[in-house]
Design a protein around this motif. Structure first.
Motif, PDB file in Angstrom:
ATOM      1  N   LYS A 105       0.836  -1.205   0.000  1.00  0.00           N
ATOM      2  CA  LYS A 105       0.000   0.000   0.000  1.00  0.00           C
ATOM      3  C   LYS A 105       0.868   1.252   0.000  1.00  0.00           C
ATOM      4  CE  LYS A 105      -3.876   2.191   2.400  1.00  0.00           C
ATOM      5  NZ  LYS A 105      -4.853   2.067   3.502  1.00  0.00           N
ATOM      6  N   VAL A 106       1.989   1.180   0.707  1.00  0.00           N
ATOM      7  CA  VAL A 106       2.976   2.268   0.694  1.00  0.00           C
ATOM      8  C   VAL A 106       4.318   1.683   0.280  1.00  0.00           C
ATOM      9  CG1 VAL A 106       4.197   4.014   2.040  1.00  0.00           C
ATOM     10  CG2 VAL A 106       1.787   3.551   2.504  1.00  0.00           C
ATOM     11  N   THR A 107       4.879   2.195  -0.779  1.00  0.00           N
ATOM     12  CA  THR A 107       6.236   1.828  -1.184  1.00  0.00           C
ATOM     13  C   THR A 107       7.115   3.068  -1.070  1.00  0.00           C
ATOM     14  OG1 THR A 107       5.768   2.307  -3.520  1.00  0.00           O
ATOM     15  CG2 THR A 107       5.449   0.037  -2.763  1.00  0.00           C
ATOM     16  N   VAL A 108       8.381   2.843  -0.769  1.00  0.00           N
ATOM     17  CA  VAL A 108       9.300   3.960  -0.548  1.00  0.00           C
ATOM     18  C   VAL A 108      10.462   3.844  -1.518  1.00  0.00           C
ATOM     19  CG1 VAL A 108      10.784   5.133   1.107  1.00  0.00           C
ATOM     20  CG2 VAL A 108       8.669   4.056   1.902  1.00  0.00           C
ATOM     21  N   GLN A 109      10.638   4.863  -2.337  1.00  0.00           N
ATOM     22  CA  GLN A 109      11.753   4.932  -3.279  1.00  0.00           C
ATOM     23  C   GLN A 109      12.900   5.689  -2.601  1.00  0.00           C
ATOM     24  OE1 GLN A 109      10.749   6.821  -6.963  1.00  0.00           O
ATOM     25  NE2 GLN A 109      12.625   6.180  -8.011  1.00  0.00           N
ATOM     26  N   VAL A 110      14.071   5.077  -2.535  1.00  0.00           N
ATOM     27  CA  VAL A 110      15.199   5.639  -1.794  1.00  0.00           C
ATOM     28  C   VAL A 110      16.183   6.318  -2.743  1.00  0.00           C
ATOM     29  CG1 VAL A 110      17.074   5.149  -0.187  1.00  0.00           C
ATOM     30  CG2 VAL A 110      14.934   3.843  -0.051  1.00  0.00           C
ATOM     31  N   PHE A 111      16.585   7.529  -2.386  1.00  0.00           N
ATOM     32  CA  PHE A 111      17.548   8.312  -3.173  1.00  0.00           C
ATOM     33  C   PHE A 111      18.766   8.606  -2.296  1.00  0.00           C
ATOM     34  CE2 PHE A 111      13.409   9.069  -4.975  1.00  0.00           C
ATOM     35  CZ  PHE A 111      13.618   9.060  -6.352  1.00  0.00           C
ATOM     36  N   PRO A 112      19.835   7.803  -2.398  1.00  0.00           N
ATOM     37  CA  PRO A 112      21.029   8.016  -1.567  1.00  0.00           C
ATOM     38  C   PRO A 112      21.957   9.072  -2.150  1.00  0.00           C
ATOM     39  CG  PRO A 112      21.317   6.077  -2.948  1.00  0.00           C
ATOM     40  CD  PRO A 112      19.946   6.620  -3.254  1.00  0.00           C
ATOM     41  N   ASN A 113      23.085   9.312  -1.461  1.00  0.00           N
ATOM     42  CA  ASN A 113      24.181  10.129  -1.994  1.00  0.00           C
ATOM     43  C   ASN A 113      23.772  11.548  -2.389  1.00  0.00           C
ATOM     44  OD1 ASN A 113      26.545   8.511  -1.881  1.00  0.00           O
ATOM     45  ND2 ASN A 113      25.740   7.250  -3.534  1.00  0.00           N
ATOM     46  N   GLU A 114      22.828  12.133  -1.676  1.00  0.00           N
ATOM     47  CA  GLU A 114      22.388  13.504  -1.959  1.00  0.00           C
ATOM     48  C   GLU A 114      21.915  13.675  -3.396  1.00  0.00           C
ATOM     49  OE1 GLU A 114      25.747  15.917  -0.696  1.00  0.00           O
ATOM     50  OE2 GLU A 114      24.886  16.121   1.301  1.00  0.00           O
ATOM     51  N   GLN A 115      21.313  12.609  -3.959  1.00  0.00           N
ATOM     52  CA  GLN A 115      20.836  12.672  -5.336  1.00  0.00           C
ATOM     53  C   GLN A 115      19.790  13.760  -5.538  1.00  0.00           C
ATOM     54  OE1 GLN A 115      19.422   8.841  -6.644  1.00  0.00           O
ATOM     55  NE2 GLN A 115      21.368   7.817  -6.271  1.00  0.00           N
ATOM     56  N   LEU A 116      19.019  14.042  -4.501  1.00  0.00           N
ATOM     57  CA  LEU A 116      17.958  15.046  -4.619  1.00  0.00           C
ATOM     58  C   LEU A 116      18.361  16.391  -4.023  1.00  0.00           C
ATOM     59  CD1 LEU A 116      14.780  12.900  -3.809  1.00  0.00           C
ATOM     60  CD2 LEU A 116      15.875  13.340  -6.015  1.00  0.00           C
ATOM     61  N   GLY A 117      19.633  16.516  -3.630  1.00  0.00           N
ATOM     62  CA  GLY A 117      20.110  17.788  -3.099  1.00  0.00           C
ATOM     63  C   GLY A 117      20.734  17.644  -1.724  1.00  0.00           C
ATOM     64  N   LYS A 118      21.329  18.735  -1.269  1.00  0.00           N
ATOM     65  CA  LYS A 118      21.945  18.762   0.055  1.00  0.00           C
ATOM     66  C   LYS A 118      20.897  19.111   1.112  1.00  0.00           C
ATOM     67  CE  LYS A 118      26.552  19.819  -1.732  1.00  0.00           C
ATOM     68  NZ  LYS A 118      27.054  18.453  -1.486  1.00  0.00           N
ATOM     69  N   ASP A 119      21.344  19.240   2.365  1.00  0.00           N
ATOM     70  CA  ASP A 119      20.431  19.349   3.503  1.00  0.00           C
ATOM     71  C   ASP A 119      19.333  20.386   3.315  1.00  0.00           C
ATOM     72  OD1 ASP A 119      21.763  17.395   5.047  1.00  0.00           O
ATOM     73  OD2 ASP A 119      23.272  18.864   5.640  1.00  0.00           O
ATOM     74  N   ASP A 120      19.720  21.624   3.029  1.00  0.00           N
ATOM     75  CA  ASP A 120      18.718  22.691   2.946  1.00  0.00           C
ATOM     76  C   ASP A 120      17.700  22.419   1.852  1.00  0.00           C
ATOM     77  OD1 ASP A 120      19.779  24.065   5.059  1.00  0.00           O
ATOM     78  OD2 ASP A 120      20.943  25.467   3.833  1.00  0.00           O
ATOM     79  N   ALA A 121      18.175  21.916   0.713  1.00  0.00           N
ATOM     80  CA  ALA A 121      17.270  21.618  -0.393  1.00  0.00           C
ATOM     81  C   ALA A 121      16.300  20.501  -0.023  1.00  0.00           C
ATOM     82  CB  ALA A 121      18.065  21.241  -1.640  1.00  0.00           C
TER      83      ALA A 121
END
Length: 334
Positions: free
Chosen positions: A58-74
């Motif tokens: 019902k809930v799946t989670v897609q994981v993005f490691p290595n700051e793929q989606l940006g650094k902390d503030d982003a």
């Protein structure tokens, strides 16, 4: 303003308010900064896998490691907007919205991890979490002290550190943190603020003589090559707060939330042993390279730091009720 602009603003507002989360709740995005094959990266993927299992997809989670989606503030901004649903990091990151959260990592204040866990479950900290949800739209899934990070903190130094006296005049690298800097200056160190990636060269050149670190990062950063003394001091306990978009979390039904919490609790219970196993293997490899390991008696550190905390409290520089909550969660005989 034309109709197209109004339409665009309406969509953005709906996303920010969580309007679309129930429809999209079947796929969540988890972002983190660690390599996928690191001990934490493996733990985060295990949480994602266990959530899918417990919720029967019902809930799946897609994981993005290595700051793929940006650094902390982003990522924190995306977490607020709901384009990222989960961000596992230290609780102190939440001081972005509630400054008092910096004190959950107060150096040499808690007796042990269990004391810290009780403090984190106190009404005081719960109140901070409630403010974060109200002001930032971010909540914390589960018990952030149950997911162990580190699994303990050490000082990596160019020379032996056997007692509090050895801290006097020690050129110590710190990250930009006012509380940590004040603490270590009070303990006698000469604090130097440097970027994490500058530490190796600075140790090698003698710009600094020591750095504090989770034990798990000493080998990957190769600090031991230029500073062969690793001293366990348990500066403060560390955990991982699974920060979640509150609208997405609250938009789930009660059964699904319970299943996600069950998944989190199971992985958290396994993570301490896994993290310790990786750390122990790392220590053995470094010992084979001639690195010296020791543990310092920190009771004098604790006594010295209490002087500072009491001074700060008298000046109104500590959160109201902070030292009281620390004392009330300290376990006493009888």
């Amino acid at each position: 303003m034309n109709r197209m602009k109004w339409s665009t603003l309406a969509v953005v507002a709906a996303l920010a308010s969580g309007f679309s989360f129930q429809a999209a709740a079947d796929t969540w995005r988890m972002a983190h900064k660690m390599p996928a094959d690191s001990v934490e990266g493996v733990i985060f993927q295990a949480v994602a896998d266990r959530i899918a299992e417990k919720t029967n997809g019902k809930v799946t989670v897609q994981v993005f490691p290595n700051e793929q989606l940006g650094k902390d503030d982003a990522i924190l901004e995306q977490l607020q907007m709901g384009t990222v649903h989960i961000y596992p990091e230290g609780s102190s990151y939440l001081q972005k919205w509630v400054p008092e959260m910096q004190f959950v990592s107060a150096p040499f204040l808690f007796d042990d991890r269990e004391h810290w866990s009780r403090f984190m479950a106190s009404d005081l900290v719960e109140g901070w979490h409630e403010r974060i949800e109200t002001e930032a739209g971010i909540t914390v899934i589960g018990d952030s002290t149950a997911m162990v990070r580190g699994p303990y903190r050490v000082m990596v130094a160019k020379k032996p550190v056997e007692s509090l006296d050895d801290i006097s005049g020690l050129r110590l690298r710190l990250h930009p943190d006012e509380l940590a800097a004040a603490a270590w200056r009070h303990l006698g160190a000469e604090v130097r603020t440097l970027g994490w990636t500058e530490v190796y060269e600075s140790l090698g050149r003698g710009i600094v003589e020591a750095v504090n670190s989770p034990i798990a990062l000493v080998e990957p950063m190769r600090f031991y090559e230029v500073a062969p003394h690793v001293i366990r001091h348990d500066e403060y306990p560390q955990g991982l707060a699974f920060m979640a978009n509150a609208a997405a979390w609250n938009g789930l039904d009660e059964e699904t939330r319970a299943q996600i919490l069950e998944a989190y609790d199971e992985v958290a219970a396994e993570s301490e042993a896994d993290t310790m196993k990786v750390a122990n293997a790392s220590v053995e490899r470094m010992k084979a390279e001639g690195v010296n390991f020791s543990k310092v008696d920190t009771s004098p550190f604790v006594a010295r730091m209490m002087e500072l905390y009491e001074e700060m409290d008298s000046r109104g520089e500590l959160p109201e009720g902070f030292l009281k909550a620390v004392a009330e969660t300290r376990q006493t005989d009888g």
